[in-house]
Design a protein around this motif. Structure first.
Motif: not given
Lengths: 507, 221
Positions: A21, A24, A26, B38-42, B77-82, B98-99, B139
């Protein structure tokens, strides 16, 4: 197995396997850890875990230790003391009955109070805690690690502190594990400790607006012994800039903003003597061996030498103005960060001046641990160089030829460690992944290949270099004198999902 | 493979003893609102897909049935955190590296579903399940490099309880003699979960929240 089971299994197998996927996007403030917060101690390297509100203790070859305060979020690492560090942190207190939860984010913001504190932290956790109002600024530490003193920072809010005494500084006694306020003068902003012959802190001078307080630290609590008004005109504001103590602790020398006057405070029998200088000094350095003070000027090509008996000034003429003075063994090295190319070695016995000329203006100069070389990072128009000035005297003479080395980028960091053959310097360049290691006096240069771009460098107490990297999940490389690289990584994720806890008030 | 083994373990015995069997593909939305997730998946919602199988263990003459079922769902679910750092001097932000984080939550559950047949097509039901949620946080601060040092995984688990009210529409048999038909269902409810700590990454995260479930399936009579 009949047709029903076969059909079921055929359907169920469609759910196997991972699926990709798009992540998102953030953003978060500060990141998970702060590569600029690294603080070396005898016990290892402390770094701040910004999201978790903790610190991590990193030691090459050993498991990382996460140091966590149950009821406070660590905001900064202030300084090291032996194998411990002093940290500033915030407690979150929720009004009684506002929430049954133990988490900060469950407390309504109008019922939440933040309380400042400091902790002395080692690998086992907090060994001592002190109440510190949020309005106190950065701490200054005595060389013996006994005292830490913080003046009030005018830029920080005093709300929530009741009636805050704006003339106070906060004193932390790390031996008795106590903290208390001492009234020293309005807008205090500089602290300098007075040490005895063994290096033990026996007093401190606190510079505040238009006055200086002399505080005795030999009693159970700090006691102001004398206050020196810098002006007798209540309508005039005199702001002290720099302060130095004579080696016998008898006098304090104080420079004043925008003034060519040097205030000499007699700390034994309180009185003030004013010495007129050639202009506003740019740097002040007391040499304990010659028992003289060296004074440089940004606007004047001279270095004044002040004796500590009659406070007479002797002038040494130099070819360009200087604004930085460094103490070496038997000499003072003067240079400028304002565009001039010259550096001067001033012999503190003969007052002979030797001139060194860098090829570019220096941005930073450090002396080798044994004082035999000055290594400068120089730059002009984005071209960075490393330049080495040999400060050794042979038969009373020095070789003033500077040895320049071209860098890939502009040098921004320089740290030293002594080794068996002399010393080594590690050079950090802006935006360049490669570090250079320079051995002195052999002048051998080695490139150090790193797994990731460096962010900051420093030296551990045992002489090992540390290099922090901008990796989001944490990476620090340790480099020993045999050029072995040891990576410590992954600590950035420690506690990244933790929720800040409320401080439970004792009934 | 986990899916297959779990389904096999569930489906074969049910097929052997039950009077009426069912299997469904389902989508489950968990409105947990947890800040850590929320932080881990956005996102504040865990979107999961999964499989469910069961068999009727009781059927009375008044159209009431009791189904024993079990299921597996997976939310990935995934997120990219800057990161950024505010510079008060310039008033701007400095971007930090980021990660990428990915939270994989698998929920295994067993439960009972009581349904009531209305005109042989409409089945309102009440559904209660107990299970375990297994979370795995991965991560990586440079996922373009397979040899990146910082590829880290933290794992945790927490018991969960689910309760829902729903309705199912079951079509007539697909073909004569097959005794099989299709169904579609909708369910709303609540998931109660214990706190879950994810190894070094800590926590806790909590997956409690409103639940919406929908899916299609086959029903064997």
């Amino acid at each position: 197995m009949n047709h029903r089971t076969l059909l079921m299994l055929a359907l169920l197998t469609t759910g196997c396997g991972r699926y990709d996927i798009d992540p998102s996007q953030y953003t978060e403030e500060e990141g998970l850890w702060d590569p600029q917060s690294a603080l070396p101690t005898d016990g290892g390297l402390f770094v701040r875990l910004t999201r978790a509100g903790d610190v991590a203790l990193l030691t090459p070859g050993q498991d990382t230790v996460r140091v966590h305060l149950d009821d406070a979020e660590i905001d900064s690492i202030e300084a090291g003391a032996g194998s411990a560090v002093l940290t500033r942190s915030t407690e979150f207190v929720c009004d009684a009955g506002a929430t049954p939860s133990k988490y900060v984010d469950d407390c309504p913001s109008d019922r939440l109070t933040q309380v400042g504190r400091a902790d002395l932290i080692d690998a086992s956790g907090s060994v001592a805690r002190f109440d510190v109002g949020a309005w106190y600024g950065a701490f200054t530490f005595s060389a013996d690690g006994h005292f830490a003193v913080a003046p009030i920072d005018a830029n920080r809010p005093t709300a929530g502190g009741g009636l805050v005494n704006l003339t106070s500084v906060l004193v932390i006694d790390e031996e008795t594990k106590t903290s208390y306020e001492v009234s020293v003068g309005f807008a205090a902003d500089r602290v300098i400790f007075r040490n005895d012959a063994e290096g033990k802190a026996i007093g401190m001078l606190v510079l505040s607006r238009s006055e200086v307080a002399n505080v005795d630290l030999t009693s159970q609590v700090a006691v102001p012994r004398a206050t020196y008004p810098l002006t007798l005109d209540a309508g005039q504001t005199v702001t002290p800039i720099d302060v130095a103590l004579t080696p016998d602790n008898h006098y304090a020398l104080i420079t004043i903003e925008g003034s060519g006057d040097l205030y000499v405070l007699d700390l034994e029998s309180p009185s003030i003597n004013i010495v007129a200088l050639a202009g506003h000094p740019s740097a002040l350095l007391v040499d304990p061996v010659s028992d003289r003070t060296y004074i440089s000027y940004k606007a004047s090509s001279r270095i004044d030498v002040l004796d500590h008996v009659r406070f007479d000034v002797e002038t040494l003429d130099v070819d360009s103005a200087t604004d930085h003075l460094i103490q070496g063994p038997g000499f003072v090295f003067a240079y400028s960060r304002s565009g001039a190319l010259d550096g001067y070695r001033i012999d503190t016995t003969t007052f002979a001046v030797d001139r060194y000329r860098f090829t570019q203006p220096p941005t930073k100069v450090e002396l080798a641990p044994d004082g035999t070389a000055a290594i400068a990072l120089t730059a002009t128009a984005g071209v960075g160089r490393l330049e080495v000035a040999d400060l050794r005297q042979v038969d009373g003479k020095v070789d003033t030829d500077v040895k320049p080395f071209g860098l890939d980028g502009v040098g921004v960091g320089l740290t030293f460690a002594a080794d068996a053959d002399g010393s080594r310097a590690l050079i950090l360049q802006d935006g360049v992944d490669t570090l250079y290691s320079l051995s002195w006096p052999s002048l051998q240069v080695k490139a150090v290949d790193l797994p990731s771009p460096p962010a900051a460098i420093g030296t551990m107490p045992d002489g090992t270099f540390y290099i922090t990297h901008q990796d989001a999940l944490g990476l620090v490389t340790f480099l020993d004198d045999a050029d072995n690289l040891v990576e410590v990584n992954g600590f950035g994720q420690l506690g990244m999902l933790d929720r800040p806890l409320l401080t439970q008030e004792e009934n | 493979m986990r899916t297959f083994l779990f389904a096999l373990a569930l489906a074969v015995p049910l097929d052997a003893f039950a009077a009426r069997n069912e299997v469904s593909f389902e989508y489950v939305a968990d409105f947990h609102g947890d800040e850590g997730v929320d932080m881990a998946t956005g996102t504040w919602v865990a979107n999961a897909v999964g499989l469910r199988g069961g068999g009727t263990i009781f059927q009375d003459r008044r159209h009431f049935g009791l189904v024993l079922d079990g299921g597996w769902t997976r939310s990935f679910q995934a997120a990219h955190t800057n990161g950024y750092l505010y510079d008060p001097a310039s008033g701007g932000n400095t971007e930090l590296p980021g990660y990428t984080s990915a939270l994989d939550i698998e929920t295994l559950s067993v439960g009972l579903k009581g349904d009531y047949e209305v005109r042989n097509i409409f089945y309102p039901y009440v559904h209660a399940q107990l299970g375990v949620a297994i979370g795995s946080l991965s991560v990586d601060d440079d996922n373009t490099r397979p040899d990146n040092l910082n590829q880290l995984t933290s794992v945790g688990a927490a018991p969960v309880g689910l309760f829902g009210l729903g309705a199912e529409i079951m079509l007539p048999d697909l073909a004569k003699g097959w005794k099989v038909t299709g169904a579609i269902f909708f369910e709303g409810g609540y998931q109660a979960a214990a706190n879950m700590r994810l190894g070094d990454a800590g926590g806790p995260i909590n997956l409690s929240g409103g639940l919406f479930r929908t899916g299609i399936g086959l029903r064997f009579r």
